[in-house]
Write a protein that holds these residues in place. Structure first.
Motif, PDB file in Angstrom:
ATOM      1  N   GLN A 170      -6.465  -7.074  -0.366  1.00 54.95           N
ATOM      2  CA  GLN A 170      -6.620  -5.609  -0.244  1.00 54.95           C
ATOM      3  C   GLN A 170      -5.421  -4.969  -0.726  1.00 54.95           C
ATOM      4  O   GLN A 170      -4.342  -5.606  -0.576  1.00 54.95           O
ATOM      5  CB  GLN A 170      -7.249  -5.088   1.275  1.00 54.95           C
ATOM      6  CG  GLN A 170      -8.370  -5.427   1.481  1.00 54.95           C
ATOM      7  CD  GLN A 170      -9.473  -4.923   0.858  1.00 54.95           C
ATOM      8  OE1 GLN A 170      -9.146  -3.870   0.380  1.00 54.95           O
ATOM      9  NE2 GLN A 170     -10.667  -5.431   0.304  1.00 54.95           N
ATOM     10  N   PRO A 171      -5.459  -3.846  -1.365  1.00 54.33           N
ATOM     11  CA  PRO A 171      -4.086  -3.230  -1.714  1.00 54.33           C
ATOM     12  C   PRO A 171      -3.215  -3.194  -0.617  1.00 54.33           C
ATOM     13  O   PRO A 171      -3.615  -2.591   0.443  1.00 54.33           O
ATOM     14  CB  PRO A 171      -4.309  -1.961  -2.536  1.00 54.33           C
ATOM     15  CG  PRO A 171      -5.579  -2.013  -2.962  1.00 54.33           C
ATOM     16  CD  PRO A 171      -6.445  -2.885  -2.020  1.00 54.33           C
ATOM     17  N   MET A 172      -1.841  -3.203  -0.672  1.00 56.25           N
ATOM     18  CA  MET A 172      -0.865  -2.990   0.578  1.00 56.25           C
ATOM     19  C   MET A 172      -0.661  -1.727   0.614  1.00 56.25           C
ATOM     20  O   MET A 172      -0.250  -0.922  -0.414  1.00 56.25           O
ATOM     21  CB  MET A 172       0.078  -3.962   0.534  1.00 56.25           C
ATOM     22  CG  MET A 172      -0.309  -5.438   0.541  1.00 56.25           C
ATOM     23  SD  MET A 172       1.313  -6.816   0.250  1.00 56.25           S
ATOM     24  CE  MET A 172       1.720  -6.312   2.167  1.00 56.25           C
ATOM     25  N   SER A 173      -0.421  -1.070   1.829  1.00 59.19           N
ATOM     26  CA  SER A 173      -0.183   0.341   1.904  1.00 59.19           C
ATOM     27  C   SER A 173       1.683   0.092   2.175  1.00 59.19           C
ATOM     28  O   SER A 173       2.240  -0.709   2.056  1.00 59.19           O
ATOM     29  CB  SER A 173      -0.605   0.831   3.132  1.00 59.19           C
ATOM     30  OG  SER A 173      -0.011  -0.039   4.224  1.00 59.19           O
ATOM     31  N   THR A 174       2.059   1.370   1.784  1.00 55.75           N
ATOM     32  CA  THR A 174       3.542   1.449   1.970  1.00 55.75           C
ATOM     33  C   THR A 174       4.174   0.938   3.323  1.00 55.75           C
ATOM     34  O   THR A 174       5.215   0.352   3.026  1.00 55.75           O
ATOM     35  CB  THR A 174       4.026   3.077   1.810  1.00 55.75           C
ATOM     36  OG1 THR A 174       3.335   3.588   0.360  1.00 55.75           O
ATOM     37  CG2 THR A 174       5.430   3.165   1.959  1.00 55.75           C
ATOM     38  N   GLU A 175       3.558   1.195   4.325  1.00 54.70           N
ATOM     39  CA  GLU A 175       3.837   0.796   5.666  1.00 54.70           C
ATOM     40  C   GLU A 175       3.841  -0.683   5.734  1.00 54.70           C
ATOM     41  O   GLU A 175       4.791  -1.175   6.273  1.00 54.70           O
ATOM     42  CB  GLU A 175       3.086   1.350   6.784  1.00 54.70           C
ATOM     43  CG  GLU A 175       3.330   2.920   7.124  1.00 54.70           C
ATOM     44  CD  GLU A 175       4.842   3.047   7.566  1.00 54.70           C
ATOM     45  OE1 GLU A 175       5.275   2.254   8.080  1.00 54.70           O
ATOM     46  OE2 GLU A 175       5.493   4.012   6.998  1.00 54.70           O
ATOM     47  N   GLU A 176       2.759  -1.394   5.127  1.00 54.32           N
ATOM     48  CA  GLU A 176       2.847  -2.735   4.959  1.00 54.32           C
ATOM     49  C   GLU A 176       3.830  -3.188   4.359  1.00 54.32           C
ATOM     50  O   GLU A 176       4.500  -4.541   4.807  1.00 54.32           O
ATOM     51  CB  GLU A 176       1.381  -3.190   4.680  1.00 54.32           C
ATOM     52  CG  GLU A 176       0.348  -2.982   5.653  1.00 54.32           C
ATOM     53  CD  GLU A 176      -1.121  -3.167   4.874  1.00 54.32           C
ATOM     54  OE1 GLU A 176      -2.000  -3.613   5.550  1.00 54.32           O
ATOM     55  OE2 GLU A 176      -1.121  -2.988   3.522  1.00 54.32           O
ATOM     56  N   LEU A 177       4.222  -2.761   3.257  1.00 46.09           N
ATOM     57  CA  LEU A 177       5.255  -3.375   2.263  1.00 46.09           C
ATOM     58  C   LEU A 177       6.494  -3.046   3.127  1.00 46.09           C
ATOM     59  O   LEU A 177       7.557  -3.982   2.988  1.00 46.09           O
ATOM     60  CB  LEU A 177       5.504  -2.288   1.092  1.00 46.09           C
ATOM     61  CG  LEU A 177       4.221  -2.769  -0.016  1.00 46.09           C
ATOM     62  CD1 LEU A 177       4.377  -1.831  -1.108  1.00 46.09           C
ATOM     63  CD2 LEU A 177       4.555  -4.304  -0.386  1.00 46.09           C
ATOM     64  N   ARG A 178       6.604  -1.719   3.773  1.00 50.02           N
ATOM     65  CA  ARG A 178       7.965  -1.507   4.575  1.00 50.02           C
ATOM     66  C   ARG A 178       8.251  -2.563   5.499  1.00 50.02           C
ATOM     67  O   ARG A 178       9.292  -3.208   5.900  1.00 50.02           O
ATOM     68  CB  ARG A 178       7.932  -0.301   4.945  1.00 50.02           C
ATOM     69  CG  ARG A 178       8.867  -0.125   6.024  1.00 50.02           C
ATOM     70  CD  ARG A 178       8.710   1.519   6.979  1.00 50.02           C
ATOM     71  NE  ARG A 178       9.698   1.625   7.795  1.00 50.02           N
ATOM     72  CZ  ARG A 178      10.737   2.674   7.709  1.00 50.02           C
ATOM     73  NH1 ARG A 178      10.860   3.145   6.602  1.00 50.02           N
ATOM     74  NH2 ARG A 178      11.543   2.902   8.580  1.00 50.02           N
ATOM     75  N   THR A 179       7.165  -3.282   6.253  1.00 46.23           N
ATOM     76  CA  THR A 179       7.060  -4.162   7.184  1.00 46.23           C
ATOM     77  C   THR A 179       7.551  -5.759   6.906  1.00 46.23           C
ATOM     78  O   THR A 179       8.442  -6.108   7.424  1.00 46.23           O
ATOM     79  CB  THR A 179       5.715  -4.228   7.848  1.00 46.23           C
ATOM     80  OG1 THR A 179       5.564  -3.272   8.531  1.00 46.23           O
ATOM     81  CG2 THR A 179       5.980  -5.379   9.189  1.00 46.23           C
ATOM     82  N   ILE A 180       7.029  -5.726   5.527  1.00 43.69           N
ATOM     83  CA  ILE A 180       7.553  -7.040   4.896  1.00 43.69           C
ATOM     84  C   ILE A 180       8.926  -6.852   4.673  1.00 43.69           C
ATOM     85  O   ILE A 180       9.668  -8.089   4.875  1.00 43.69           O
ATOM     86  CB  ILE A 180       6.453  -7.358   3.663  1.00 43.69           C
ATOM     87  CG1 ILE A 180       5.092  -7.635   4.200  1.00 43.69           C
ATOM     88  CG2 ILE A 180       7.256  -8.429   2.892  1.00 43.69           C
ATOM     89  CD1 ILE A 180       4.399  -7.616   2.641  1.00 43.69           C
ATOM     90  N   VAL A 181       9.444  -6.040   4.140  1.00 43.32           N
ATOM     91  CA  VAL A 181      10.812  -5.939   3.864  1.00 43.32           C
ATOM     92  C   VAL A 181      11.786  -6.123   5.149  1.00 43.32           C
ATOM     93  O   VAL A 181      12.625  -6.706   4.996  1.00 43.32           O
ATOM     94  CB  VAL A 181      11.084  -4.517   3.177  1.00 43.32           C
ATOM     95  CG1 VAL A 181      12.664  -4.262   3.094  1.00 43.32           C
ATOM     96  CG2 VAL A 181      10.410  -4.508   1.723  1.00 43.32           C
ATOM     97  N   LEU A 182      11.157  -5.263   6.017  1.00 41.29           N
ATOM     98  CA  LEU A 182      11.979  -5.444   7.289  1.00 41.29           C
ATOM     99  C   LEU A 182      12.062  -6.755   7.896  1.00 41.29           C
ATOM    100  O   LEU A 182      12.926  -7.103   8.826  1.00 41.29           O
ATOM    101  CB  LEU A 182      11.444  -4.297   8.332  1.00 41.29           C
ATOM    102  CG  LEU A 182      11.695  -2.942   7.858  1.00 41.29           C
ATOM    103  CD1 LEU A 182      10.854  -1.968   8.877  1.00 41.29           C
ATOM    104  CD2 LEU A 182      13.392  -2.549   8.142  1.00 41.29           C
ATOM    105  N   GLU A 183      10.882  -7.530   7.839  1.00 38.75           N
ATOM    106  CA  GLU A 183      10.847  -8.769   8.443  1.00 38.75           C
ATOM    107  C   GLU A 183      11.124  -9.736   7.515  1.00 38.75           C
ATOM    108  O   GLU A 183      11.183 -11.116   7.774  1.00 38.75           O
ATOM    109  CB  GLU A 183       9.536  -8.909   8.684  1.00 38.75           C
ATOM    110  CG  GLU A 183       9.091  -8.305   9.954  1.00 38.75           C
ATOM    111  CD  GLU A 183       7.710  -8.439  10.567  1.00 38.75           C
ATOM    112  OE1 GLU A 183       6.921  -9.295   9.568  1.00 38.75           O
ATOM    113  OE2 GLU A 183       7.362  -7.697  11.289  1.00 38.75           O
ATOM    114  N   ALA A 184      11.899  -9.501   6.383  1.00 40.84           N
ATOM    115  CA  ALA A 184      12.384 -10.508   5.244  1.00 40.84           C
ATOM    116  C   ALA A 184      13.484 -11.475   5.896  1.00 40.84           C
ATOM    117  O   ALA A 184      13.603 -12.679   5.409  1.00 40.84           O
ATOM    118  CB  ALA A 184      12.710  -9.864   4.236  1.00 40.84           C
ATOM    119  N   GLY A 185      14.278 -11.112   6.720  1.00 43.52           N
ATOM    120  CA  GLY A 185      15.468 -11.680   7.581  1.00 43.52           C
ATOM    121  C   GLY A 185      16.421 -11.896   6.333  1.00 43.52           C
ATOM    122  O   GLY A 185      16.989 -11.101   5.874  1.00 43.52           O
ATOM    123  N   SER A 186      16.885 -13.001   6.411  1.00 45.98           N
ATOM    124  CA  SER A 186      17.663 -13.684   5.479  1.00 45.98           C
ATOM    125  C   SER A 186      17.671 -13.553   4.116  1.00 45.98           C
ATOM    126  O   SER A 186      18.352 -13.826   3.413  1.00 45.98           O
ATOM    127  CB  SER A 186      18.220 -14.965   6.057  1.00 45.98           C
ATOM    128  OG  SER A 186      17.280 -15.883   6.097  1.00 45.98           O
TER     129      SER A 186
END
Length: 424
Positions: A170-186
């Motif tokens: 399913q297409p990812m929402s802006t909030e989902e992309l934001r969560t991925i970036v925030l949890e990218a860690g190192s």
């Protein structure tokens, strides 16, 4: 079966449990695998990742092949345990009951829970590994799986459920992309992560959120005496400043300070000379998203704009640098800025100017003050109190204790904020 030695039967049972565990692990790994990471590995030349993506593209057939073998193997394991039990204890009911509990325990531990935990914890790697045997089995038993899925598709249509046979994400929402970036860690440096997060917020931020308020604009008044005008030009912090006649709403244009320096070498400059050097003012509606305004600046080759409301009243000023700083943080140092000194003191408090923007306070101090209403601390307090307070009045907004220190001229000049327990 009776002619097969007990040791061989036990070895067959162990092999069946291991095979069942493999298919359980394969199911979990394939379903939990990160498809974006698999696509990256496939682009880097991983054949296992390409096979895994092909299998995930036909999820119904993938689950069909896994569950077909898993159920056959579990049924065979239960049957074999019954045979071994009869050989050892005869048709004793208690023995058959104990053997049923025993094989259930073995299947749970060795064929279900343990393999699925391994598959879930190492999903991306295991998906690339198990894709090889699963692809071979699917090609060999494709007709069987296709036949079984006919009944599955019929049941789905009966219950009016859509079958996502192609397994597309399913297409990812802006909030989902934001969560991925925030949890990218190192994987993403903190500064880069901050810029990416700021990008996601651009559509929600308007020019009014980042503009310099009207009373803080450094502008040139042509109605002032010549000496005052020249002194202001000589001491200004900016290369471009708006120029007006007598009052701020009568904007005459924008002056590039470097032009007047060259002119002053030839002859004394007066107000008429300055008026001839002005560029036409560029007006911006306050509700313009800053992402759109960034494009408008580029298209119109402008670097500074005057922000107006729906009635044409001047509200403030915004520059290209103001928008860029929303993305990468503050980088200019020529003009003093009260936000540079915003930091918690040792006693957990900070004194802020009433004109300080809520977004700056949130960013600098790690707060969560509401940004969907007034833009400044003064406006937030006045809206919350519904009155112009006296010095010493305290209030709590969004968990932040705030004390009014000085109020004058119908506005709150200074306030002390106390760090809430949740702030960093």
């Amino acid at each position: 079966m009776d002619s097969i030695p007990l040791s061989v039967q036990s070895a067959i049972l162990a092999a069946l449990l291991a095979l069942s565990g493999f298919f359980s692990m394969a199911e979990t790994a394939m379903m939990a695998a990160n498809r974006y990471r698999l696509r990256t590995l496939a682009k880097q030349g991983s054949r296992g990742a390409r096979l895994a993506l092909d299998l995930l593209g036909q999820t119904d057939k993938l689950l069909g092949i896994i569950l077909l073998f898993n159920n056959l193997i579990n049924a065979a394991s239960a049957t074999l345990v019954s045979v071994i039990t009869i050989q050892l204890f005869g048709n004793e009911e208690w023995a058959l009951g104990v053997s049923t509990l025993g094989v259930t325990f073995l299947i749970l531990v060795f064929s279900e829970i343990t393999p699925k935990v391994i598959g879930a914890n190492h999903a991306d790697h295991m998906a690339c590994v198990v894709s090889y045997p699963l692809s071979i089995l699917l090609r060999g038993l494709y007709f069987v799986i296709w036949f079984v899925n006919l009944f599955v598709a019929g049941l789905l249509r009966l219950f009016r459920l859509q079958s996502n046979g192609e397994g597309e994400n399913q297409p990812m929402s802006t909030e989902e992309l934001r969560t991925i970036v925030l949890e990218a860690g190192s994987f993403i440096p903190p500064k880069h992560r901050s810029i990416l997060v700021n990008l996601f917020e651009l559509e929600d931020i308007t020019v009014e959120d980042v503009m310099i308020p009207r009373h803080q604009i450094e502008a040139l008044d042509l109605s002032q005496p010549r000496d005052v005008i020249l002194h202001q030009i000589a001491t200004c912090y900016h290369t471009r400043i708006p120029v007006f006649d007598a009052h701020m709403d009568a904007v005459a244009g924008v002056l590039h300070v470097r032009r007047i320096l060259a002119q002053s070498l030839e002859h004394p400059v007066d107000a008429a000379d300055i008026r001839g050097m002005l560029s036409p003012p560029y007006f911006i509606p306050a509700s313009t998203p800053i992402y759109s305004q960034l494009q408008f600046f580029q298209e119109n080759r402008e670097r500074i704009g005057l922000v107006v409301d729906e009635y044409g009243e001047l509200l403030g000023l915004v520059t290209l640098e103001d928008i860029i700083e929303e993305l990468i943080g503050k980088f200019t140092t020529s003009a003093p800025d009260a936000s540079d000194k915003l930091a918690w003191n040792k006693d957990g408090s900070v004194i802020a100017d009433g004109s300080q923007t809520i977004r700056t306070l949130n960013r600098k101090l790690g707060l969560a003050l509401p940004v969907d209403g007034p833009k400044t601390l003064n406006g937030l307090l006045l809206e919350h109190l519904q009155d112009i307070p006296e010095s010493g009045v305290s209030v709590r907004i969004a968990g932040v204790p705030i004390e009014v220190i000085q109020a004058e001229d119908r506005r709150i000049k200074n306030a002390r904020l106390f760090r809430p327990r949740s702030a960093g």
